[in-house]
Structures are given as C-alpha cells and as structure tokens.
Design an enzyme around this catalytic site. Structure first.
Site, short mmCIF file in Angstrom:
data_model
loop_
_atom_site.label_atom_id
_atom_site.label_comp_id
_atom_site.label_asym_id
_atom_site.label_seq_id
_atom_site.Cartn_x
_atom_site.Cartn_y
_atom_site.Cartn_z
N PHE A 130 53.98 12.00 53.54
CA PHE A 130 52.96 12.27 54.37
C PHE A 130 51.88 11.22 53.89
O PHE A 130 51.86 10.96 52.59
CB PHE A 130 52.36 13.61 53.80
N ASP A 199 54.80 18.00 46.03
CA ASP A 199 53.80 18.75 47.14
C ASP A 199 54.49 19.67 48.09
O ASP A 199 55.69 19.34 48.61
CB ASP A 199 53.10 17.43 48.23
N TYR A 224 46.22 25.78 54.52
CA TYR A 224 45.94 26.28 56.02
C TYR A 224 47.21 26.17 56.96
O TYR A 224 47.27 26.36 58.21
CB TYR A 224 45.00 25.34 56.48
N LYS A 225 48.32 25.83 56.44
CA LYS A 225 49.54 25.83 57.08
C LYS A 225 50.31 27.40 57.05
O LYS A 225 49.63 28.20 57.73
CB LYS A 225 50.57 24.87 56.70
N ARG A 386 57.79 18.43 67.28
CA ARG A 386 57.83 19.16 66.06
C ARG A 386 57.30 20.53 66.39
O ARG A 386 56.44 20.79 67.03
CB ARG A 386 56.68 18.61 64.89
#
Ligand SMILES: Cc1ncc(COP(=O)(O)O)c(C=O)c1O
Length: 427
Positions: A130, A199, A224-225, A386
């Site tokens: 990322f 991560d 928040y995922k 996605r």
C-alpha cells in the site's frame, strides 16, 4: 456444479454466524462488499457515541478522563484487539493512524538494527505494498541515509540478504487480496538477521493472525476496515515485548511518558507498548471503535476468527465460482489467489478496460465494491474491481445476487453509459 439462489438461501439458513449481521445498520437494498475499505456501522455505535458526547463530555466534563475511563481506552481497546492478532493482553494499544503507527514501529526497528547490525543499509518491501507504507518507509530511509529496496512478492526470499536491516510487508495485499505466510517469511527473515514489520490493515478481523506464533517483531493495523470502527477510526500498534522497551519511539509525546501527570521536563518512556502513544487521544473515535471491536468479538462463542475464516473462504470460493461460470466471456480475470492459504477476505478481478465504470454501474444497483487503478504499464498491474467479504454481515444469497448484478451490468453493456465514467476524488 453451480449453486442456485435457493441453495445459497439454504446455506444462509444453516449458517451459525448469520445472526451476527443483526449487529449492523445496513441500508435497505445494498449488498456491501467494501468492508475491506470501511466497515459497516454497528447498531450500538450511534447511541454509545451520543452517550459519550452528552453524558460523559456534557455532564462529566473533565472528570470523565477518570470517571468514564477515558484515560486508559487505548489500552482497553488494545486488549480487545490482542486475541484477534495473536498478541497477549497489555501488548497492543489502539491509537493514531496506521501510517503514523508505521512510522513509529519502523523507526524502532531501524533503531534496533542500527545498534545490533549497523552495516545493514537496506529496508525491503513489496513493490505493490500500500502506498502509505512505501511513502513512510521512503521518508525514513531518506532521513537516515538508508536505501528502500522494492521487490515483487516472488523475489522476497532472494532479497533477504545480510545487507537488509528490516523487512516491511503488508500481510494481505490491498490490490490482490494475496496473503503472505507470515510464519515462514518471518522465519526466513530472522534466519538472515532481519527484523520484520507487518501491516495487518487487511488482516485484523478478516483472517486469523498469530503474531506471537510467527515470532514477528512489530505490527500495525487499521481500525476502520474489518474492525468496523468508523471512518478514520484509530489504528493499533504492537511490538514484541522483547523490543518494546529498547528505544523511545520517535514521537515521544506526553501520553507515552511513564507518568504524564507528573509533568516532568524530561521524557521517561512508559514501560512496554504504552510508550507508543503520543498525545491526547480521540475519545469519541475510540468509543466508536470499541463498538466495532465488540461486533467482531461477538463471534467468539460461535468459533471466533476460525469460524469467520471458514465462512469467508466459503463466500470468496462461491463468488469466484459464480463469476467464472456466469460472467465468462466478458474479459474478467481473477487477480486473487485460488489457494486458501494465500487468500485474504477479498476477491479482486482485473479487466483491461472499463473496470471503474463497471464498479460504478454496480454501485448504482446497490452492490458496493470499489476500484483500484493499475499502473497502465504493459505487463504491469492491471485495473482492479475489488470485492471485500466481511462474513459478519455478508451472506451466501448476497454473494449470489452480487454476481447476478455483475452479469447483468456486463451483458447489457450498462456500464458504458456516460454517467459511469466520472471519477470522484475517492475511488
Ligand atoms: C495496507 C494499508 N495500510 C495502511 C492503510 C491506510 O493507512 P491510514 O489509515 O493511515 O490512512 C491502508 C488503507 O487502505 C492499507 O490498505
């Protein structure tokens, strides 16, 4: 043989985790396949945050730091996250953003390497990591005169040489959903004297993780995922206990001090992970994250992360099978590994053109996934559609219906309408 819609309904009826969906407020008519980007709203969150505002803040005022337990929220939430990532109580704090926490742990890992093996000048990561991870690493390398070496996933093993100080990887890749074997990669890195930073943005709450079992050194992850903590929710940070006390983290603020309210002019780091806090914490955001964590922990009596994983794999298997059978001939290719051990909780499809418009057409029908741009290079990374599968609130019928919408969008050419070609600031 393809499952029918009726078969999928029967699977939902038999699913012991199905009732967990009632913990969430989801809009009518929406199939939400983007919990890998922003988790859904827990039903408890609005009232709980309102209570923190009106009662704890409004009535309790400054007293609430003690009386409402605000002060130790980062540790209490860290203790809820710990079992989801194979850490022990007292080893995790919920705080700051993933990017900021990465800066802290990467600095700590580089500090250790600078003392233990100063000749090592390389930080290795994956080219398709990322971007924020790569940018933070790039900045740290610039500041310290080190070199950032980016490799393809299949070249990681060969890159683990005695010149490398730290290996920084994201466990589940954000574009492809490909998952590393954390234990094997960490063992290979350690065999070459290299520290590991993981991560867990697309892993925590999505796949079982065992940081302790893998012998990892440092880790960060996102609130928040799959942890459903709300937009911009605080992230988390973990350091192996053998490393946590070795150095100050670079953002040595007063919340990481051993006695913040002693107000001493000099910095004395708190023991353990508490030193990875920096300044005053966002209590309202932590309160919302607390509600999100409870939605994941509610699966514990039903088998916890292992049960969620079994369902997630069944959902992603079903999605892949249905797309390949029902959407064949429309230029979609699978970008996510078929092998279970290599797959996170999302399915990514690539297409040479139209990926963004197809996602927009699906969103207009209430099937919310997202689009990740490729690099446009021949043989490089293609554009991606996605789809994230959060087994807490996605079922088998949802999966079947999502593919049916995809099939219709492709067969009718609906996605070619001009209104689907506009790109917003956030994709
Ligand atoms: C692997 C990974 N790391 C970090 C982040 C985001 O970090 P931050 O919350 O600091 O913006 C994301 C966001 O999608 C991500 O996928």
């Amino acid at each position: 043989m393809t499952l029918t819609l009726q078969d999928c309904r029967a699977l939902d009826a038999q699913d012991p985790l199905h009732a967990l969906r009632d913990q969430f407020t989801l809009p009518e008519g929406v199939i939400y396949l983007d919990g890998n980007s922003l988790g859904a709203l827990p039903k408890t969150a609005a009232a709980r945050v309102a209570q923190a505002v009106t009662s704890e803040w409004g009535q309790g005022l400054i007293r609430s730091w003690n009386s409402a337990g605000w002060f130790d929220l980062p540790q209490r939430l860290g203790n809820k996250i710990a079992p989801l990532i194979g850490a022990q109580p007292g080893e995790v704090v919920a705080t700051d953003s993933t990017s900021i926490n990465l800066y802290k742990v990467l600095s700590a890992a580089l500090n250790i390497a600078a003392v233990d093996s100063p000749e090592r000048q390389l930080l290795v990561s994956e080219r398709s990591n990322f971007p924020t991870d790569l940018y933070i690493a790039e900045g740290l390398c610039q500041a310290r005169g080190l070199r950032l070496l980016l490799v393809e996933p299949e070249d990681i093993a060969a890159a683990l040489t005695h010149e490398v100080a730290v290996l920084m990887l994201t466990h589940v890749n954000y574009r492809t959903g490909a998952m590393h074997d954390m234990k094997a990669v960490t063992a290979a890195a350690h065999a070459a004297g290299i520290l590991t930073v993981w991560d867990l943005a697309h892993s925590a709450g999505a796949v079982p993780v065992d940081l302790t079992g893998a012998g990892a050194d440092f880790s960060v992850g996102c609130g928040y995922k799959y942890l459903n903590g709300g937009p911009g929710a605080p992230a988390f940070v973990w350091a192996h206990p053998q490393h946590a006390d070795r150095f100050w983290q670079p953002l040595s603020g007063w919340w990481g001090h051993a006695a913040p309210f002693a107000f001493t002019p000099d910095y004395q780091p708190a023991p353990g992970i508490a030193r990875f806090l920096c300044g005053t914490q966002p209590i309202l955001s932590l309160t919302a994250l607390d509600c999100g964590l409870d939605t994941v922990l509610a699966a514990e009596p039903l088998g916890g992360m292992a049960a969620l994983r079994t369902k997630s794999l069944a959902l992603t298997d079903l999605f892949i099978t249905l797309v390949e059978e029902r959407c064949a001939g429309h230029g979609l290719a699978l970008a996510t590994p078929r092998t279970h051990a290599r797959r996170g909780s999302q399915v990514c499809l690539s297409r040479s053109k139209g990926a963004h418009a197809i996602v927009q057409a699906l969103i207009a029908r209430g099937v919310i996934g997202d689009f990740r741009a490729g690099d446009g290079a021949a043989g490089g990374h293609p554009d991606i559609l996605r789809f994230g599968f959060t087994p807490l609130y996605i079922g088998f019928e949802d999966t079947w219906n999502a593919v049916e919408h995809l099939k219709q969008v492709l067969e009718t050419g609906e996605w070619t309408q001009a209104r689907f070609s506009q790109k917003g600031a956030v994709t």
